[in-house]
Scaffold this motif. Structure first.
Motif, PDB file in Angstrom:
ATOM      1  N   MET A 121       0.810  -1.213   0.000  1.00 44.67           N
ATOM      2  CA  MET A 121       0.000   0.000   0.000  1.00 44.67           C
ATOM      3  C   MET A 121       0.850   1.273   0.000  1.00 44.67           C
ATOM      4  O   MET A 121       0.489   2.261  -0.634  1.00 44.67           O
ATOM      5  N   VAL A 122       1.965   1.245   0.724  1.00 40.55           N
ATOM      6  CA  VAL A 122       2.745   2.479   0.900  1.00 40.55           C
ATOM      7  C   VAL A 122       4.056   2.482   0.113  1.00 40.55           C
ATOM      8  O   VAL A 122       4.710   3.525   0.008  1.00 40.55           O
ATOM      9  N   GLY A 123       4.441   1.326  -0.421  1.00 44.99           N
ATOM     10  CA  GLY A 123       5.712   1.234  -1.126  1.00 44.99           C
ATOM     11  C   GLY A 123       6.819   0.741  -0.209  1.00 44.99           C
ATOM     12  O   GLY A 123       6.788   0.981   1.008  1.00 44.99           O
ATOM     13  N   VAL A 124       7.784   0.056  -0.785  1.00 46.04           N
ATOM     14  CA  VAL A 124       8.836  -0.579   0.015  1.00 46.04           C
ATOM     15  C   VAL A 124       9.669   0.440   0.779  1.00 46.04           C
ATOM     16  O   VAL A 124       9.973   0.244   1.963  1.00 46.04           O
ATOM     17  N   ASP A 125      10.049   1.535   0.156  1.00 47.06           N
ATOM     18  CA  ASP A 125      10.909   2.523   0.820  1.00 47.06           C
ATOM     19  C   ASP A 125      10.217   3.115   2.044  1.00 47.06           C
ATOM     20  O   ASP A 125      10.821   3.229   3.122  1.00 47.06           O
ATOM     21  N   TRP A 126       8.965   3.527   1.886  1.00 47.00           N
ATOM     22  CA  TRP A 126       8.208   4.100   3.003  1.00 47.00           C
ATOM     23  C   TRP A 126       8.080   3.063   4.110  1.00 47.00           C
ATOM     24  O   TRP A 126       8.303   3.367   5.289  1.00 47.00           O
ATOM     25  N   PHE A 127       7.723   1.836   3.708  1.00 45.67           N
ATOM     26  CA  PHE A 127       7.510   0.805   4.722  1.00 45.67           C
ATOM     27  C   PHE A 127       8.781   0.507   5.495  1.00 45.67           C
ATOM     28  O   PHE A 127       8.759   0.412   6.730  1.00 45.67           O
ATOM     29  N   ARG A 128       9.904   0.345   4.818  1.00 42.95           N
ATOM     30  CA  ARG A 128      11.129  -0.015   5.515  1.00 42.95           C
ATOM     31  C   ARG A 128      11.608   1.106   6.425  1.00 42.95           C
ATOM     32  O   ARG A 128      12.193   0.846   7.487  1.00 42.95           O
ATOM     33  N   ALA A 129      11.357   2.352   6.049  1.00 45.41           N
ATOM     34  CA  ALA A 129      11.694   3.468   6.938  1.00 45.41           C
ATOM     35  C   ALA A 129      10.838   3.407   8.204  1.00 45.41           C
ATOM     36  O   ALA A 129      11.338   3.607   9.323  1.00 45.41           O
ATOM     37  N   ALA A 130       9.540   3.119   8.039  1.00 44.82           N
ATOM     38  CA  ALA A 130       8.650   2.991   9.192  1.00 44.82           C
ATOM     39  C   ALA A 130       9.047   1.780  10.035  1.00 44.82           C
ATOM     40  O   ALA A 130       9.068   1.847  11.275  1.00 44.82           O
ATOM     41  N   ALA A 131       9.359   0.670   9.377  1.00 42.02           N
ATOM     42  CA  ALA A 131       9.750  -0.544  10.096  1.00 42.02           C
ATOM     43  C   ALA A 131      11.024  -0.321  10.906  1.00 42.02           C
ATOM     44  O   ALA A 131      11.162  -0.817  12.026  1.00 42.02           O
TER      45      ALA A 131
END
Length: 254
Positions: free
Chosen positions: A58-68
């Motif tokens: 939903m948010v894209g890999v880059d956004w997700f990994r930064a949040a993770a």
């Protein structure tokens, strides 16, 4: 946790001085801790990405990994089994500033987490159509236990439809619209595969009653009161075919 392990955990969080009673804290030690810290952080981020693929889509890999990474730094966890990591991630997303304008993200993260829980849930013998037929009228007094993998959800917004469209695109129920529409969803495992589908209000009422260990007769009555047009035998037969109910046969449970 031993004092040494507690010191290692503190060092990974940045407090290398906690290692002094156990190790000589020099540049070599700090470098080794830095490598281990980065490796451990990457492992947690990778585990989150594997456990929340719908959110990542939903948010894209880059956004997700930064949040993770932000979550992993706040919640390092203490369980070496990575599949269990991230239980608090859906709740944490509600407090994560960049996600404040994505209201469906935390609900969809809850469903991703439920998928993982269903995947690793214990096996159990289930009721078959032939067993139900043998029991006949006695079914009404039977407590309808649910398979350990069953997870039930009801939302006031269309999170289930959005989640299904990303997780099971071949079975997308409709357009991708975030709107105030009540929806219920069942996630469960059958034949080694995790399944998910929208369920109607009568099905939800029936399954919720079973989840609360109510007799099947009471569950059927609650479902019928909610939707007079619903055929309860058809509803029950469909849920049996989905391997949702635990068997009543003691030898099968042993």
């Amino acid at each position: 946790m031993s004092a040494f392990h507690a010191a290692i955990e503190a060092a990974l969080a940045g407090d290398t001085d906690r290692l002094l009673p156990h190790l000589v804290v020099d540049d070599r030690t700090r470098a080794a801790i830095g490598v281990y810290r980065n490796t451990a952080l990457k492992a947690r981020v990778d585990a989150l990405e594997a456990s929340f693929p719908t959110v990542a889509a939903m948010v894209g890999v880059d956004w997700f990994r930064a949040a993770a990474q932000a979550f992993a730094q706040e919640h390092p966890g203490d369980d070496p089994v990575m599949v269990t990591y991230g239980t608090r991630f859906p709740e944490w997303l509600l407090t994560f500033g960049p996600a404040s304008d994505i209201p469906y993200l935390a609900p969809c993260a809850r469903l991703d987490r439920a998928w993982t829980e269903a995947h690793v849930a214990a096996d159990a013998a289930v009721m078959t159509p032939s067993e139900a037929a043998r029991l006949g009228a006695a079914l009404t007094g039977l407590t309808g236990g649910l398979h350990p993998s069953v997870r039930l959800f009801r939302f006031e917004w269309s999170a289930p439809s959005l989640w299904l469209a990303h997780r099971y695109p071949e079975a997308a129920p409709g357009p991708l619209v975030w709107e105030p529409r009540a929806e219920a969803l069942m996630i469960h495992r059958t034949a080694g595969h995790v399944r998910a589908r929208l369920i109607n209000p009568a099905e939800f009422a029936f399954l919720e009653a079973c989840q609360k260990r109510r007799p099947l007769g009471i569950a059927a009555d609650q479902a019928a009161r909610l939707d007079r047009a619903q055929s309860i035998p058809t509803l029950f037969a469909g849920l049996i075919a989905a391997d949702v109910f635990l068997t009543s046969e003691p030898e099968a449970r042993a």
